[in-house]
Design a protein around this motif. Structure first.
Motif, short mmCIF file in Angstrom:
data_model
loop_
_atom_site.label_atom_id
_atom_site.label_comp_id
_atom_site.label_asym_id
_atom_site.label_seq_id
_atom_site.Cartn_x
_atom_site.Cartn_y
_atom_site.Cartn_z
N ILE A 156 -0.04 -11.08 3.63
CA ILE A 156 -0.51 -10.49 4.90
C ILE A 156 0.50 -9.48 5.41
O ILE A 156 0.14 -8.42 5.93
CB ILE A 156 -0.74 -11.61 5.93
CG1 ILE A 156 -1.76 -12.62 5.42
CG2 ILE A 156 -1.19 -11.03 7.26
CD1 ILE A 156 -1.93 -13.82 6.32
N ALA A 157 1.79 -9.78 5.26
CA ALA A 157 2.82 -8.84 5.71
C ALA A 157 2.75 -7.53 4.92
O ALA A 157 2.95 -6.45 5.49
CB ALA A 157 4.20 -9.49 5.57
N ARG A 158 2.48 -7.60 3.62
CA ARG A 158 2.36 -6.36 2.82
C ARG A 158 1.13 -5.57 3.21
O ARG A 158 1.12 -4.34 3.10
CB ARG A 158 2.30 -6.72 1.34
CG ARG A 158 3.61 -7.14 0.74
CD ARG A 158 3.58 -7.04 -0.78
NE ARG A 158 2.51 -7.84 -1.36
CZ ARG A 158 2.64 -9.11 -1.74
NH1 ARG A 158 3.82 -9.72 -1.61
NH2 ARG A 158 1.62 -9.78 -2.25
N GLY A 159 0.10 -6.23 3.67
CA GLY A 159 -1.15 -5.54 4.01
C GLY A 159 -1.24 -5.10 5.46
O GLY A 159 -2.30 -4.63 5.88
N THR A 160 -0.17 -5.25 6.23
CA THR A 160 -0.21 -4.85 7.64
C THR A 160 0.96 -3.94 7.99
O THR A 160 1.74 -4.23 8.91
CB THR A 160 -0.18 -6.10 8.55
OG1 THR A 160 0.96 -6.91 8.17
CG2 THR A 160 -1.45 -6.90 8.43
N PRO A 161 1.16 -2.84 7.26
CA PRO A 161 2.27 -1.94 7.61
C PRO A 161 2.00 -1.21 8.91
O PRO A 161 0.87 -0.84 9.20
CB PRO A 161 2.32 -0.97 6.41
CG PRO A 161 0.92 -0.96 5.91
CD PRO A 161 0.38 -2.34 6.11
N GLY A 162 3.05 -1.02 9.69
CA GLY A 162 2.92 -0.30 10.95
C GLY A 162 2.49 -1.13 12.12
O GLY A 162 2.41 -0.62 13.24
N LEU A 186 8.49 5.45 5.16
CA LEU A 186 9.46 5.98 6.11
C LEU A 186 9.44 7.50 6.16
O LEU A 186 10.03 8.10 7.07
CB LEU A 186 10.86 5.49 5.76
CG LEU A 186 11.02 3.97 5.71
CD1 LEU A 186 12.45 3.60 5.31
CD2 LEU A 186 10.65 3.34 7.03
N GLY A 187 8.80 8.13 5.23
CA GLY A 187 8.72 9.59 5.20
C GLY A 187 7.72 10.04 4.15
O GLY A 187 7.43 9.29 3.20
N ARG A 188 7.20 11.24 4.32
CA ARG A 188 6.21 11.79 3.38
C ARG A 188 6.67 13.15 2.88
O ARG A 188 7.33 13.91 3.60
CB ARG A 188 4.84 11.92 4.05
CG ARG A 188 4.13 10.60 4.32
CD ARG A 188 2.69 10.85 4.76
NE ARG A 188 1.95 9.62 4.92
CZ ARG A 188 1.80 8.97 6.07
NH1 ARG A 188 2.38 9.46 7.16
NH2 ARG A 188 1.11 7.86 6.15
N THR A 189 6.28 13.46 1.67
CA THR A 189 6.59 14.75 1.07
C THR A 189 5.45 15.73 1.31
O THR A 189 4.37 15.35 1.79
CB THR A 189 6.83 14.59 -0.44
OG1 THR A 189 5.62 14.12 -1.06
CG2 THR A 189 7.96 13.60 -0.70
#
Length: 671
Positions: A384-390, A490-493
């Motif tokens: 559940i923690a992996r599927g709830t980012p942000g 944490l960041g996008r290209t």
């Protein structure tokens, strides 16, 4: 006169609800009865005047047995002891001066000792009360005392209980928390270990101040907790109150601001005065941005009530006459609007940032909130923690609560993984809404979502795979293609931003392949793509214009900025910005068209699977692209047997958008 005016005149008056009166019903009845009694006492019914008799006539009536009662009172007026007699006869046989019949009579002459003895022999004297000056005065003053007492209890006490007294209006509204009631400790706070370590120093100092004072250390006077809403700032302050064995006062920033000038400053002074009396102590100010906004923004001068309150707060925290022992802990999610004088060392010496939790923090938060919920054995909090980012801590708590409510409505004894998945989809993308659509609309929607899914799966680099594709309306969209990152982003290209624009454009292209026309279903995709492209050009420097920021003029004056606004770019540069944004969008539109043309067979099969099953998983889309067919079983999605939800807004145009920042919660690609 028009018909509307006639209807207004004929319209009956609204009935007043029984609980709509401002005064209590019992108080109203007391006032009514008191008014009636006062009118009766002030205007008594006029009775016939009594007849005037002498002593001999009274004695004759007494010997005849015609006197019912008699009364003699002493009157010491003039320094002599006068005996005045009055009474009533058995029947109205007497006549007064007006000639009216009456039973009442009074004596016209003084009762002497001899006549008093004769009256005693007739046994008509009932009593002989002794009236003194003191008793006469008491009889005259007692009614006024009763009336004044009634007014005091009915009005003065009501005013004091409602307004708590005029003298306490400027007193502090800080509440002192009890140490045993609903105690929260650091064990109940998860996902912010660094923040707990920083505020833990304050608790340790309060318990053992000599440990820091031996080497010349001084505890910070103020700690400012900064973070997005729902990350646990207030919860951490409650944990500090539970850990520290000192008085803890809690107040909100809005409690200082009033419409009367000077009240906020008075409450600040009174709050610090209470703190000094209970030193060492902690004072927690929640949402301090309500009173600590930047001064001199041009909206209100120095006499502004909010600025006076802020000035008083600045002086009390670190002014000329400052005493040790009062530690201020404040929380806000808008540190950019706070006054610079409030943030300097000596006032808020330390700023504690409480950010959104990472994957480890989310798992810890879920374990804390899962203590009170009956979970099934198949529930894995790490998954559940992996599927709830942000998601913040408050949103994770709401996730488990929604899952528990859903399981209870389905008559389950424990919460399983399917309930949590449904609650997560409901929180992130909205609840399913079954709407009636004809075959043509359903077909266009299926190809639209299939286009998003195919391009998203082809361009995926393993970071943000396709999670689920559905043509069931959810939230404000008719259909959605959802993505869940495999890790915290944490960041996008630049490539990832271009892939997002390309995926957003794929829905309209796939829809046009089948219907030969375009619809307004892609309005949300177009807004999302345009916003990302403009951010790349103006803020991130990801265009041919170079690393130049051109978005500085987007600040709001009402958040403490300057009133005047200057244009940072010329008209020629603005045209180049528009051209660069257009070039990015058209280029990705062409790229998405080429991808869908090369995977036309997979596009048709994904759309056919959506028409058959309505919802498929991301793994099914990958299997169709690689193997040409679905290998894994498709779980049929049945309408939940629950009470019907409230009808949502009409979903013709989608307004859902993905997060455009470096990090954020996953968002659907709406239809």
């Amino acid at each position: 006169m028009s018909d509307n005016e006639n209807n207004k005149k004929r319209r009956p008056l609204k009935s007043i609800p029984p609980d709509g009166f401002p005064l209590k019903t019992g108080l109203i009845w007391v006032l009514i009865i008191g008014a009636i009694v006062a009118l009766f006492l002030l205007n008594p019914a006029k009775s016939p005047q009594p007849a005037v008799l002498n002593v001999q006539e009274v004695l004759e009536l007494a010997e005849q047995g015609k006197i019912a009662k008699g009364n003699i009172r002493s009157d010491s007026t003039g320094g002599k002891d006068w005996h005045v007699m009055s009474g009533e006869t058995t029947e109205p046989i007497l006549r007064n001066a007006a000639g009216l019949e009456t039973k009442a009579f009074t004596m016209s002459d003084r009762v002497t000792d001899s006549s008093y003895e004769k009256l005693q022999k007739t046994k008509v004297i009932v009593a002989k009360p002794a009236t003194t000056a003191m008793t006469q005065l008491l009889y005259n003053i007692l009614p006024f005392i009763l009336v004044i007492g009634l007014l005091y209890f009915l009005f003065v006490r009501q005013l004091k209980s409602a307004g708590k007294g005029a003298l306490s209006f400027g007193k502090s509204r800080a509440k002192m928390l009890t140490r045993d009631k609903d105690r929260i400790t650091f064990a109940d706070v998860a996902g912010c270990d660094e923040a707990k370590e920083e505020v833990g120093e304050v608790v340790e100092f309060l318990k053992d101040p000599k440990k820091f004072q031996k080497i010349g250390g001084r505890i910070p006077k103020g700690i400012l907790m900064v973070g997005p809403p729902g990350t646990g700032k207030t919860l951490l302050a409650k944990a500090i109150a539970g850990e520290a064995d000192v008085p803890f006062f809690s107040i909100s920033g809005s409690d200082f601001v009033e419409m009367f000038v000077g009240v906020g400053a008075s409450r600040v002074r009174d709050m610090f005065e209470q703190g000094r009396k209970n030193a060492p102590c902690l004072i927690f100010i929640d949402e301090i941005d309500a009173v600590g906004r930047q001064r001199g923004a041009g909206l209100g001068g120095g006499n502004d009530e909010r600025e006076q309150t802020l000035n008083s707060l600045l002086v009390e925290m670190d002014g000329f006459d400052t005493q040790e022992g009062v530690i201020i802990i404040a929380a806000t999610n808008r540190p950019d609007v706070l006054d610079s004088a409030l943030l300097r060392p000596g006032r808020f010496d330390r700023q504690v940032t409480i950010d959104l939790p990472d994957i480890v923090g989310r798992e810890q938060i879920l374990r804390v909130h899962a203590r009170k919920i009956a979970l099934s054995d198949n529930v894995e909090l790490a998954v559940i923690a992996r599927g709830t980012p942000g998601l913040s801590g408050a949103e994770l708590a709401n996730l488990l609560n929604e899952a528990a409510l859903l399981a209870a409505r389905r008559n389950k004894k424990k919460v399983d993984m399917s309930d949590i998945d449904e609650a997560r989809d409901k929180i992130l993308w909205g609840r399913e809404r079954r709407r009636v659509m004809d075959d043509k609309e359903k077909q266009a929607l299926a190809w639209h979502e299939a286009g998003h899914a195919i391009v998203g799966a082809v361009l995926d680099d393993g970071t943000v795979p396709v999670h689920k594709v559905t043509i069931i309306p959810r939230g404000q969209s008719l259909g959605s293609t959802t993505y869940i990152p495999t890790k915290d982003i944490l960041g996008r290209t630049k490539k990832q931003y271009l892939d997002r624009i390309c995926t957003a454009m794929a829905g309209r292209i796939a829809e046009e392949f089948v219907t030969g026309d375009i619809s307004d279903g892609a309005s949300g995709d177009i807004k999302q793509a345009t916003k990302i492209a403009r951010m790349m050009v103006c803020d991130l420097g990801m265009s041919e214009l170079g690393p130049i920021s051109m978005g500085d003029n987007q600040d709001t004056v009402f958040l403490g900025r300057d009133i005047t606004r200057s244009q940072h770019i010329s008209e020629e540069t603005a045209r180049r910005v528009d051209a660069a944004v257009t070039e990015i969008i058209t280029g990705q539109y062409k790229r998405a068209s080429e991808i869908l043309t090369g995977h036309r067979a997979a596009l048709d099969k994904v759309a056919a699977a959506l028409l058959e099953h309505e919802t498929i998983e991301g793994v099914h889309v990958t299997e169709i692209i690689k193997h040409g067919e679905i290998k894994s079983p498709v779980v049929a999605v049945k309408p939940p047997k629950l009470p019907p939800a409230d009808s949502a807004k009409p979903a013709g145009k989608s307004t859902s958008e993905a997060s455009d920042g470096p990090a954020g919660a996953p968002a659907p690609s709406p239809a």
